[in-house]
Scaffold this motif. Structure first.
Motif: not given
Length: 456
Positions: A92-94, A100-111
């Motif tokens: 998964y990724s986080v 509120n979900g208009a834009t996202w930043t990936t903080v955990v990638s494919k762990t």
């Protein structure tokens, strides 16, 4: 045999530093406002992940699904503590969002995680929503959600699209001024916070929806479901046509193995088709001698990965694709954070105009399609995150057969040889694509969020 339920806790512990070298850690549990998921199996709904009940859980019906939980207040997110339901291994990724979900930043990638506690540290940052995205080989199952926070902050913005000049959320933009005007019902201008159905947010009085499922008994793979007015006023589908969590937009989802519209079509769609009158009669206007227009505010949220292509706006006549706005993703796409390109394609792909060479999935956009007398079309585009703007200039429609109409939503250009009903999609199989261009999972999906749609 008793089943032991594991928990996914996002514990929100608030820490406050005091003057001097000493510090005191204060803890508080901050509740979530809501949870939504792109896929749900039976009664294992998204809300089960935030109900603080160890005997309930959310379960995705398909691999590659995601869940979003929004906070009641803006938090300085620090550590994540994840517990998975059951003993399966998940990849998964986080992602975090401060609007509120208009834009996202990936903080955990494919762990990877497997049952029990699965801890992740992230850099201190403001957020009011979190998304957990399953890998295409993982069908997520989550018990409860908690988060570790360093305290509340004012570093978040309310739901809406990002301001291209500042990168901060400014609410859904006003098409004439680009200033924030809050999220409104496109037909009344009223707030949609109490919306129950897609038609409460979008003016669907002149549209019908086609969905990638068959309501026939037994299901017919070549008979996709159509919902017209007046049923459309109070219709939603929890998987393919539903409100987003903030109730300010409508999510339309299509899958590679979905029901199609005919035996001649390889691809499925969740797509709006223009209607007229009371919404029960198909629109049919003269492409050569009329002024018409369609305006969209929307965000492409996800694509298939083997052939990441999707059409997100169209002008169609009786036989031809006169104009398509189409997304093309990169090779080896992940479907959720890719950077691809958007093109406007005219007259059955004989003329192509580039709209955005670096469109990132999750970027909010506006598209304005203007048809003028003589069969001329101009497409104007704006990326509300990057600020990229473009216009195709006037393009003349050729080879028109019959009357014209607009289409919007998501029409994927990817397919699986076997559909969700276990039938062979012969049109897909006969395309003779390379092996890595066929989706092996019939539930591989593309999804778009439409926040405004107007006709003129």
């Amino acid at each position: 045999m008793n089943t032991k339920f594991s928990k996914l806790y996002f514990t929100i512990a608030v820490s406050a530093a005091i003057i001097g070298s000493a510090s005191v850690a204060l803890s508080a549990v901050v509740s979530f406002s809501d949870a939504t998921a792109t896929s749900t199996s039976g009664s294992f709904v998204a809300d089960n992940a935030i109900d603080k009940n160890k005997n309930t859980h959310w379960e995705a019906a398909a691999r590659g699904a995601s869940i979003i939980a929004r906070f009641n207040s803006c938090q300085r997110v620090d550590d994540l503590v994840l517990n998975w339901y059951g003993t399966n291994k998940y990849t998964y990724s986080v992602k975090l969002s401060k609007d509120n979900g208009a834009t996202w930043t990936t903080v955990v990638s494919k762990t990877s995680g497997k049952g029990n506690e699965n801890k992740q540290n992230v850099d201190d940052q403001a957020a009011n929503a979190i998304e957990i995205v399953g890998d295409n080989d993982s069908r997520l199952r989550i018990d409860e959600l908690k988060i570790n926070s360093l305290g509340s902050t004012n570093g978040c913005t309310s739901s809406g699209t990002s301001n291209p000049s500042t990168g901060e959320s400014s609410g859904t933009s006003n098409s004439s001024t680009s200033e924030s005007s809050g999220t409104s019902n496109s037909s009344t201008g009223e707030s949609s916070g109490n919306a129950q159905y897609p038609a409460d947010v979008l003016d669907l009085s002149k549209w019908k929806i086609t969905l990638p499922i068959s309501l026939n008994s037994p299901p017919n793979s070549n008979k996709a479901t159509e919902i017209k007015q007046p049923q459309l006023k109070t219709y939603s589908n929890s998987e393919y046509f539903r409100l987003n969590g903030a109730k300010n937009g409508v999510l339309l989802k299509a899958i590679a193995g979905g029901a199609r519209t005919s035996t001649n079509t390889a691809y499925a769609r969740s797509e709006l088709r223009e209607m007229q009158g009371d919404g029960t009669e198909s629109a049919a206007w003269n492409c050569k001698n009329i002024d018409r227009g369609m305006y969209l505010e929307q965000t492409l949220l996800h694509t298939t990965t083997k052939k990441p292509e999707a059409t997100i706006a169209q002008i169609h006549d009786s036989e031809n694709d006169l104009m398509m706005v189409k997304y093309f993703g990169p090779s080896f796409a992940n479907g959720s954070t890719d950077i691809g390109k958007l093109e406007a394609r005219f007259n059955n792909d004989t003329t192509t105009k580039l709209l955005d060479s670096t469109y990132k999935i999750g970027d909010p956009m506006t598209i304005d399609v203007a048809v003028t007398s003589g069969g001329n079309v101009n497409v104007t585009y704006k990326n509300l995150r990057s600020g990229v703007t473009s216009s195709t200039g006037t393009v003349k429609l050729t080879g028109i057969i019959g009357s014209c109409y607009f289409k919007a939503g998501i029409y994927i250009q990817a397919c699986s040889k076997t559909d969700i009903y276990g039938n062979t999609n012969t049109v897909c199989a006969n395309k003779n694509l390379s092996a890595n261009k066929y989706e092996t999972d019939p539930y591989a999906y593309a999804e778009i969020e439409v926040r405004k749609i107007t006709l003129r």
